[in-house]
Design an enzyme around this catalytic site. Structure first.
Site, PDB file in Angstrom:
ATOM      1  N   GLY A 236       0.822  -1.204   0.000  1.00 37.74           N
ATOM      2  CA  GLY A 236       0.000   0.000   0.000  1.00 37.74           C
ATOM      3  C   GLY A 236       0.856   1.253   0.000  1.00 37.74           C
ATOM      4  O   GLY A 236       1.995   1.247  -0.467  1.00 37.74           O
ATOM      5  N   SER A 237       0.331   2.308   0.563  1.00 40.00           N
ATOM      6  CA  SER A 237       1.020   3.594   0.588  1.00 40.00           C
ATOM      7  C   SER A 237       2.101   3.606   1.664  1.00 40.00           C
ATOM      8  O   SER A 237       2.106   2.788   2.598  1.00 40.00           O
ATOM      9  CB  SER A 237       0.019   4.719   0.857  1.00 40.00           C
ATOM     10  OG  SER A 237      -0.481   4.622   2.192  1.00 40.00           O
ATOM     11  N   GLY A 241       2.385   2.073   5.552  1.00 45.14           N
ATOM     12  CA  GLY A 241       3.556   1.390   6.088  1.00 45.14           C
ATOM     13  C   GLY A 241       4.054   2.001   7.382  1.00 45.14           C
ATOM     14  O   GLY A 241       4.464   1.290   8.301  1.00 45.14           O
ATOM     15  N   GLU A 258       5.772  -3.651   1.012  1.00 52.47           N
ATOM     16  CA  GLU A 258       5.951  -3.264  -0.386  1.00 52.47           C
ATOM     17  C   GLU A 258       5.079  -2.031  -0.581  1.00 52.47           C
ATOM     18  O   GLU A 258       3.854  -2.133  -0.724  1.00 52.47           O
ATOM     19  CB  GLU A 258       5.538  -4.414  -1.306  1.00 52.47           C
ATOM     20  CG  GLU A 258       6.046  -4.273  -2.717  1.00 52.47           C
ATOM     21  CD  GLU A 258       5.146  -3.407  -3.556  1.00 52.47           C
ATOM     22  OE1 GLU A 258       5.496  -2.214  -3.699  1.00 52.47           O
ATOM     23  OE2 GLU A 258       4.123  -3.873  -4.042  1.00 52.47           O
ATOM     24  N   CYS A 292       2.758   0.536  -8.129  1.00 47.76           N
ATOM     25  CA  CYS A 292       3.850   0.926  -7.238  1.00 47.76           C
ATOM     26  C   CYS A 292       5.152   1.058  -8.013  1.00 47.76           C
ATOM     27  O   CYS A 292       6.099   1.671  -7.530  1.00 47.76           O
ATOM     28  CB  CYS A 292       3.985  -0.063  -6.098  1.00 47.76           C
ATOM     29  SG  CYS A 292       4.100  -1.775  -6.656  1.00 47.76           S
TER      30      CYS A 292
END
Length: 503
Positions: A236-237, A241, A258, A292
């Site tokens: 995700g963003s 994280g 990730e 991403c």
């Protein structure tokens, strides 16, 4: 046929019960039209905790099944995915807005990681280690870790689960998956396919070996905080994280993070511009810039800038944007209104900071709640302001450069970087970019775009997090625990020099 009817037909063929997506509280809209297509049943926090406990019980049984036998389950999963590829791929397009080629490609990644994991099930090797003690042998062994939590994002709604689940299963772990609340239908489909494989596999696969929890952030927090989840793999963003990592660290749990990537490419004087043009265009506009690994910054040497950039603008002007299920469009929609508004704000800020904007306008498809946009190029006088931030939309910032060392420093100056590339036919430039003084990203390419992760290579753990790896290479070690074993086959107990121990 309406999107809702197509979705219902697909889920019905895959074995998903209608009440799972027709009578819940989580409203699901297709970005293709902006219209609601389902109401999915959510998992409550208490139910989530119960499912995690059940997955832990499943782990305790599954860990004793020999690894090659565990690989057989993953082989069957790969077979079921081959049968379901068209249905799941179509569902990815309906729910996430990807063009069909990308939806099918994502399911192919699921099949590929299953093939990889089947071979891996016979290669969970440990080392035999030389010891300083006579009459002794030392070795390492790898054991299953426990319940693996998977948190996935909307932009890769099915592949990310498979990257983690296939490896976790052959390693002897159970899996609890919390998909994005924007894409729960594809998760229901994958769970149904897994259950088909488990049924074929037989009683060696315990109940609750792979379970699904659906809901908002509070459900994810249950997964992150549960003491019986020793590893959480979250996609995700970077903001997500930063919220997840400290909570896992607080209880000494592992993480595979990730996260977003403000990824860049460098176009050198010697670059093959035909190759570069295709790679940059695909990397920047694929999935409407919602990867991403999307190319978001492009440094172009001054000697080729005036030759290359106008050609790139021409490609951007010609690319077709629209509903990929009605025509053969190459660029589908943004996921929702919030993504569109963030894109508009980023472009406004870039222009205010001296950028020259090309493209970026909204495309009217007749659906007021669907957000299609033309990909945007912004020629910036230098890297500053909004260029340092990742916007999950098709915006490519272009900056001139003159010196390779300086541009590598600029390339590395952003906080979030997952993937990177350099376009050059000069071996010295290529090797410099790949060296310790070159790109600081987890993926560094030469003459290929930033997007596209191959199963053979591990993925994730971008430079800000260093948070583990998923998918290929030796990523399997993240899903296991290592033990060092020393065996004394002599008649003596070795002691330190000068020490005696009489009994």
């Amino acid at each position: 046929m309406s999107l809702e009817s197509e979705m219902q037909d697909i889920l019905g063929r895959l074995g998903v019960q209608a009440d799972a997506y027709s009578s819940g509280t989580l409203k699901v809209s297709s970005p293709l039209t902006g219209k609601e297509i389902a109401s999915v049943a959510e998992t409550r926090p208490r139910q989530s905790a119960e499912k995690i406990e059940a997955a832990h019980t499943a782990f305790k049984a599954w860990r004793s099944v020999p690894a090659p036998r565990r690989g057989e389950l993953v082989r069957l999963l790969g077979e079921e995915l081959r049968v379901a590829k068209e249905d799941i791929g179509k569902l990815v397009t309906i729910e996430a807005g990807k063009i069909p080629a990308e939806g099918f490609g994502e399911v192919q990644e699921m099949i590929d990681i299953c093939d990889f994991a089947v071979g891996l099930s016979r290669q969970l090797y440990g080392l035999t280690i030389t010891t300083e003690r006579a009459g002794h042998r030392m070795m390492e062994t790898w054991h299953p870790l426990g319940v693996v939590g998977v948190i996935s994002a909307f932009n890769f709604p099915v592949a990310v689960w498979s990257w983690n689940a296939a490896l976790a299963l052959v390693c002897g772990d159970s899996v609890v998956w919390k998909p994005s609340e924007k894409t729960p239908l594809t998760a229901l489909a994958c769970q149904a396919v897994f259950e088909r494989a488990a049924k074929r596999f037989g009683p060696d696969a315990p109940a609750d070996l792979s379970v699904l929890i659906i809901g908002d952030r509070s459900i994810g927090e249950v997964l992150v905080d549960h003491p019986k989840v020793p590893l959480v793999s979250a996609t995700g963003s970077t903001d997500m994280g930063r919220a997840v990592a400290p909570r896992l660290a607080k209880r000494f749990a592992r993480s595979i993070l990730e996260l977003g990537g403000n990824n860049a490419g460098i176009v050198c004087p010697s670059a093959d511009l035909e190759m570069t043009l295709r790679a940059v265009a695909f990397g920047a506009i694929g999935t409407a810039g919602q990867r991403c690994t999307t190319t978001r910054r492009l440094f172009v040497h001054h000697s080729v800038y005036d030759q290359f950039v106008p050609r790139l603008k021409s490609v951007y002007a010609r690319v077709s944007v629209g509903n990929p299920l009605t025509e053969n469009h190459l660029v589908g929609p943004l996921i929702d209104k919030n993504a569109y508004e963030k894109m508009q704000m980023a472009m406004e800020e870039a222009v205010a900071d001296g950028g020259l904007l090309t493209g970026g306008a909204r495309v009217d498809t007749g659906d007021e709640n669907a957000y299609y946009v033309r990909p945007a190029l912004v020629e910036m006088p230098e890297q500053r302001g909004i260029v340092f931030e990742e916007t999950f939309a098709p915006i490519l910032y272009i900056i001139r450069y003159s010196n390779l060392d300086s541009v590598i420093n600029a390339h590395n100056a952003v906080g979030a970087g997952l993937s990177s590339t350099i376009f050059t036919t000069d071996i010295r430039e290529a090797e410099h970019f790949l060296s310790v003084t070159g790109s600081d990203c987890g993926i560094a390419n030469v003459n290929i775009g930033t997007s596209g992760a191959e199963i053979g290579g591990a993925f994730g753990g971008e430079k800000e997090t260093g948070g583990g790896r998923e998918s290929g290479s030796d990523a399997w070690k993240c899903y296991m625990r290592r033990a060092t074993n020393t065996i004394n086959y002599s008649r003596d107990l070795p002691l330190a020099q000068g020490v005696s121990f009489d009994i």
